[in-house]
Design an enzyme around this catalytic site. Structure first.
Site, PDB file in Angstrom:
ATOM      1  CD  GLU A   1      -2.759   8.560 -15.254  1.00  0.00           C
ATOM      2  OE1 GLU A   1      -2.784   9.136 -16.356  1.00  0.00           O
ATOM      3  OE2 GLU A   1      -1.894   7.728 -14.933  1.00  0.00           O
ATOM      4  CE1 TYR A  15      -3.477  -5.715   8.759  1.00  0.00           C
ATOM      5  CE2 TYR A  15      -4.520  -4.626   6.904  1.00  0.00           C
ATOM      6  CZ  TYR A  15      -3.475  -5.348   7.426  1.00  0.00           C
ATOM      7  OH  TYR A  15      -2.423  -5.683   6.623  1.00  0.00           O
TER       8      TYR A  15
END
Ligand code: ZN
Ligand code: ZN
Length: 397
Positions: free
Chosen positions: A373, A299
């Protein structure tokens, strides 16, 4: 204390919906190239928002949304990855993975949920921008050669003027890091297979022991960074996997070492692989073993476009506050987002998902990796704000 996006923004983020999406996806992870149900779920949700969809590859989704307001006739992409990892989850969350040995341990569930949130907000506010938003839901980030280059070959970047991606990371919730220039490291590597001569464990004189040779190779590889590389350069050579043999009283025929290599320049990459092969060839020759290499395509480094990075930093300050967005460091990790950013101007943004002080000490890819969250609303708000800043009526052409 819960972190929220700035309440002066021109839109509101559907927090609870995004958390629900994240948990649903977290409970049903799918491995790279196998995101069959996830991609269908994403496509159905996008269509439910009135967003036109297509499938560049069997498990990836593109959503296209046109603005109806004033603004530049540009096409800006947002990218989220959707694949999970072969990791057995240990978070103990009630929405833990229901699939044995598969887990969203890199936060790709959060990326997808945030981008679905941005799609929802933007689809309900098309009068706030002109141009086009392209939602790129990518498959197979975690498995070389990666889904991004497949999507590029399928034409997914055609017509785009820029693309952004968010990645959650072990950093305080409510913070954003985005830097111009190199943002990640190059990641490559592969497998070294050492072939010896097997025998009964009690008759080593008849063997060429690949376990012993592999052990010496691992020690040798760990000397490359310390003895062949300029100390001011970044390089990691990690022999993270070794496999040989089945029983203590048998000398096996072969041993395999899996190696991961991280660098920040093409020259250093060449140096790393040259030294790995020189050392391994020499050690194998000394013991009469032979060796085969199987290297996989790396990558590439993600290079953030300077203008997009400056815009992302400015938008992040609007969303998260001036003190909560900064340039940050180059990551030692890597990302196949580079395949997109090599086609069109790209920008990779780090979003704080919680750190040790906030009770989230585990890094991505750990079986206990998790996020707080309330980071999701920040990420979604940033994606929406970026689109409004780039495609809204006040944008200078
Ligand atoms: Zn990952
Ligand atoms: Zn990731």
């Amino acid at each position: 204390m819960e972190v929220r996006p700035n309440d002066q923004l021109s839109f509101t983020v559907p927090n609870e919906q995004i958390i629900e999406w994240r948990r649903q996806m977290h409970a049903h992870p799918e491995l790279s190239f196998k995101e069959v149900n996830t991609s269908q779920w994403v496509e159905d949700l996008l269509q439910g928002m009135g967003i036109e969809t297509s499938r560049p590859t069997p498990t990836s989704v593109l959503g296209v949304l046109k603005g109806t307001g004033q603004g530049p006739a540009k096409n800006i992409g947002l990218r989220a990855d959707m694949d999970a990892l072969p990791v057995q989850e240990e978070t103990g969350e009630e929405f833990s993975s229901t699939v044995d040995g598969v887990m969203h341990a890199c936060g790709h569930d959060t990326h997808t949920a945030m981008q679905l949130g941005a799609a929802k907000v933007l689809s309900e506010n098309t009068d706030l921008f002109g141009g086009t938003v392209t939602f790129v839901f990518q498959h197979a980030e975690e498995l070389n050669p990666g889904g991004a280059q497949e999507m590029v070959r399928a034409g997914a970047m055609e017509g785009l003027d820029g693309i952004f991606a968010l990645h959650v990371m072990n950093a305080p919730v409510g913070t954003v890091q985005v830097r111009p220039g190199p943002a990640t490291s190059l990641a490559g590597g592969g497998w070294i297979t050492i072939k010896g001569q097997g025998s009964h464990g009690s008759m080593p004189q008849n063997s060429i022991d690949p376990v012993l040779v592999a052990a010496q190779v691992v020690v040798g590889l760990n000397t490359i960074v310390s003895r062949s590389v300029d100390p001011s350069h970044f390089m990691v050579i990690n022999p993270g996997m070794i496999q040989a043999g089945q029983a203590p009283n048998v000398i096996p025929d072969s041993a395999t070492i899996g190696v991961s290599v991280r660098t920040r320049t093409a020259e250093d990459t060449d140096l790393a692989f040259r030294r790995i092969e020189e050392l391994t060839n020499g050690i194998c020759a000394a013991y009469g073993a032979s060796v085969e290499y199987e290297w996989v395509d790396a990558y590439d480094i993600v290079y953030n476009d300077a203008a997009l990075a400056a815009q992302a930093l400015e938008s992040a300050k609007k969303v998260a506050g001036d003190d909560n967005a900064w340039e940050g460091e180059i990551s030692s990790g890597s990302e196949d987002f580079s395949a997109f950013a090599n086609e069109v101007p790209g920008c990779f943004i780090i979003l704080g998902g919680g750190d040790a002080e906030q009770g989230f000490p585990f890094q991505i890819h750990h079986p206990k990796f998790n996020v707080r969250e309330d980071c999701l609303a920040i990420g979604t708000a940033l994606e929406v704000q970026l689109i409004l800043d780039l495609l809204g009526p006040d944008t200078a052409e």
